[in-house]
Design a protein around this motif. Structure first.
Motif, PDB file in Angstrom:
ATOM      1  N   PHE A  71      21.329  39.624   9.789  1.00 39.69           N
ATOM      2  CA  PHE A  71      19.844  39.245   9.789  1.00 39.69           C
ATOM      3  C   PHE A  71      19.824  37.715  10.292  1.00 39.69           C
ATOM      4  N   VAL A  72      18.781  37.480  11.281  1.00 34.94           N
ATOM      5  CA  VAL A  72      18.584  36.157  11.843  1.00 34.94           C
ATOM      6  C   VAL A  72      17.189  35.960  11.709  1.00 34.94           C
ATOM      7  N   ARG A  73      16.960  34.602  11.648  1.00 32.14           N
ATOM      8  CA  ARG A  73      15.378  34.167  11.530  1.00 32.14           C
ATOM      9  C   ARG A  73      14.855  34.563  13.086  1.00 32.14           C
ATOM     10  N   LYS A  74      13.556  34.901  12.847  1.00 28.89           N
ATOM     11  CA  LYS A  74      12.919  35.467  14.024  1.00 28.89           C
ATOM     12  C   LYS A  74      12.767  34.574  15.117  1.00 28.89           C
ATOM     13  N   SER A  75      12.611  33.189  14.671  1.00 27.42           N
ATOM     14  CA  SER A  75      12.571  32.273  15.837  1.00 27.42           C
ATOM     15  C   SER A  75      13.920  32.041  16.638  1.00 27.42           C
ATOM     16  N   PHE A  76      14.931  32.261  16.207  1.00 26.65           N
ATOM     17  CA  PHE A  76      16.535  32.257  16.801  1.00 26.65           C
ATOM     18  C   PHE A  76      16.677  33.633  17.514  1.00 26.65           C
ATOM     19  N   SER A  77      16.102  34.722  17.194  1.00 29.89           N
ATOM     20  CA  SER A  77      16.437  35.721  17.416  1.00 29.89           C
ATOM     21  C   SER A  77      16.534  36.092  18.870  1.00 29.89           C
ATOM     22  N   VAL A  78      15.939  35.737  19.586  1.00 24.72           N
ATOM     23  CA  VAL A  78      15.983  35.813  21.082  1.00 24.72           C
ATOM     24  C   VAL A  78      17.260  35.238  21.643  1.00 24.72           C
ATOM     25  N   HIS A  79      17.430  33.960  21.082  1.00 25.69           N
ATOM     26  CA  HIS A  79      18.559  33.103  21.643  1.00 25.69           C
ATOM     27  C   HIS A  79      19.919  33.873  21.285  1.00 25.69           C
ATOM     28  N   LEU A  80      19.948  34.294  19.963  1.00 19.72           N
ATOM     29  CA  LEU A  80      21.087  34.999  19.506  1.00 19.72           C
ATOM     30  C   LEU A  80      21.323  36.349  20.179  1.00 19.72           C
ATOM     31  N   TRP A  81      20.173  37.053  20.554  1.00 22.78           N
ATOM     32  CA  TRP A  81      20.388  38.079  20.975  1.00 22.78           C
ATOM     33  C   TRP A  81      20.893  37.911  22.538  1.00 22.78           C
ATOM     34  N   SER A  82      20.654  36.906  23.238  1.00 19.75           N
ATOM     35  CA  SER A  82      21.072  36.825  24.572  1.00 19.75           C
ATOM     36  C   SER A  82      22.421  36.317  24.570  1.00 19.75           C
ATOM     37  N   TRP A  83      22.789  35.528  23.664  1.00 17.40           N
ATOM     38  CA  TRP A  83      24.261  35.193  23.353  1.00 17.40           C
ATOM     39  C   TRP A  83      25.141  36.484  22.958  1.00 17.40           C
ATOM     40  N   ILE A  84      24.569  37.361  22.213  1.00 24.75           N
ATOM     41  CA  ILE A  84      25.385  38.541  21.862  1.00 24.75           C
ATOM     42  C   ILE A  84      25.629  39.374  23.075  1.00 24.75           C
ATOM     43  N   ASN A  85      24.603  39.678  23.618  1.00 21.29           N
ATOM     44  CA  ASN A  85      24.635  40.529  25.155  1.00 21.29           C
ATOM     45  C   ASN A  85      25.708  39.827  25.853  1.00 21.29           C
ATOM     46  N   ASP A  86      25.479  38.622  26.313  1.00 28.30           N
ATOM     47  CA  ASP A  86      26.587  37.823  27.269  1.00 28.30           C
ATOM     48  C   ASP A  86      28.142  38.136  26.791  1.00 28.30           C
ATOM     49  N   CYS A  87      28.063  37.916  25.537  1.00 32.95           N
ATOM     50  CA  CYS A  87      29.713  38.196  24.942  1.00 32.95           C
ATOM     51  C   CYS A  87      29.994  39.569  24.964  1.00 32.95           C
ATOM     52  N   ALA A  88      29.177  40.618  24.543  1.00 35.70           N
ATOM     53  CA  ALA A  88      29.488  42.071  24.372  1.00 35.70           C
ATOM     54  C   ALA A  88      29.538  42.277  25.817  1.00 35.70           C
ATOM     55  N   SER A  89      29.181  41.965  27.042  1.00 37.53           N
ATOM     56  CA  SER A  89      29.450  42.474  28.071  1.00 37.53           C
ATOM     57  C   SER A  89      30.861  41.964  28.639  1.00 37.53           C
ATOM     58  N   ARG A  90      31.504  41.153  27.988  1.00 39.40           N
ATOM     59  CA  ARG A  90      32.762  40.586  28.206  1.00 39.40           C
ATOM     60  C   ARG A  90      34.023  41.083  27.543  1.00 39.40           C
ATOM     61  N   LEU A  91      33.619  41.908  26.459  1.00 41.52           N
ATOM     62  CA  LEU A  91      34.588  42.678  25.571  1.00 41.52           C
ATOM     63  C   LEU A  91      35.529  43.748  26.322  1.00 41.52           C
ATOM     64  N   GLU A 107      35.168  41.531  16.711  1.00 43.77           N
ATOM     65  CA  GLU A 107      35.875  40.756  17.940  1.00 43.77           C
ATOM     66  C   GLU A 107      34.605  39.994  18.463  1.00 43.77           C
ATOM     67  N   LEU A 108      33.580  40.628  18.439  1.00 46.35           N
ATOM     68  CA  LEU A 108      32.470  39.851  19.073  1.00 46.35           C
ATOM     69  C   LEU A 108      32.015  38.752  18.240  1.00 46.35           C
ATOM     70  N   PHE A 109      32.004  38.983  16.997  1.00 50.63           N
ATOM     71  CA  PHE A 109      31.553  38.111  15.933  1.00 50.63           C
ATOM     72  C   PHE A 109      32.479  36.618  15.973  1.00 50.63           C
ATOM     73  N   SER A 110      33.764  36.944  16.143  1.00 49.47           N
ATOM     74  CA  SER A 110      34.854  36.022  16.044  1.00 49.47           C
ATOM     75  C   SER A 110      34.769  35.077  17.134  1.00 49.47           C
ATOM     76  N   PHE A 111      33.982  35.605  18.285  1.00 58.89           N
ATOM     77  CA  PHE A 111      33.743  34.579  19.373  1.00 58.89           C
ATOM     78  C   PHE A 111      33.065  33.502  19.076  1.00 58.89           C
ATOM     79  N   GLY A 112      31.961  33.523  18.128  1.00 58.46           N
ATOM     80  CA  GLY A 112      31.018  32.465  17.790  1.00 58.46           C
ATOM     81  C   GLY A 112      30.874  32.204  16.291  1.00 58.46           C
TER      82      GLY A 112
END
Length: 187
Positions: free
Chosen positions: A167-187, A124-129
């Motif tokens: 698996f995500v490139r390290k240089s994008f991991s903080v950005h993706l982590w922030s998005w994941i947590n934002d979306c997960a908090s709304r599930l 459900e989380l992955f489907s958002f993005g």
């Protein structure tokens, strides 16, 4: 001595979803086409490389993910020592594959961050993005895909029911982590 720094500093728990970085995990990229390449990998790793798209194979210690007809990502199923980035498997593969011109072996441990997801709301989380349709993917243990998640290239591996590695490139991991947590908090 290796100074390993994680780009993700915390684990997160939400209703029906637990998210955390697994580090450090050895990750290798293998490329090759020759018959000798496949037999050398099989003997060395005690694992048969998957040859079907979007699949993986596993042994007790390692997992291999199909990336393309001549490319695989191999990663350890166990956490490595934080003060060491010398891997015996990498050295053996390099000596038996790269030096003999059967293919290539590249250590991508520092290039990719592995994030583990546990829980009923993963897809459900992955489907958002993601434009990827996870309906069949989530039913098949061992399936893998390369897709986009919130405009970021990722590789997703379905380990078990309600257990996924991303698996995500390290240089994008903080950005993706922030998005994941934002979306997960709304599930």
């Amino acid at each position: 001595m290796l100074n390993y720094t994680s780009s993700i500093k915390e684990n997160k728990n939400y209703a029906d979803l637990v998210i955390n970085e697994i580090s450090p995990i050895m990750k290798l990229n293998l490329r090759g086409k020759k018959k000798e390449f496949f037999s050398t990998v099989e003997k060395t790793l005690n694992i048969i490389l998957p040859t079907e798209p979007n699949t993986s194979s596993s042994s007790e210690k390692l997992t291999a993910i199909w990336l393309s007809p001549d490319e695989w990502m191999i990663f350890s199923n166990n956490i490595a020592e934080k003060n060491n980035n010398n891997y015996e498997i990498e050295e053996i593969l390099y000596n038996n594959i790269s030096k003999k011109s059967l293919g290539s072996v590249v250590n991508i441990t520092d290039q990719l961050v592995m994030i583990n997801f546990n829980g009923a709301k993963i897809f459900e989380l992955f489907s958002f993005g993601s434009p990827f349709n996870f309906s069949k993917f989530k039913e098949k243990k061992g399936s893998a895909t390369q897709t986009i998640l919130n405009h970021t290239d990722v590789v997703i591996h379905h380990k078990n029911n309600n257990n996924v590695n991303l698996f995500v490139r390290k240089s994008f991991s903080v950005h993706l982590w922030s998005w994941i947590n934002d979306c997960a908090s709304r599930l």
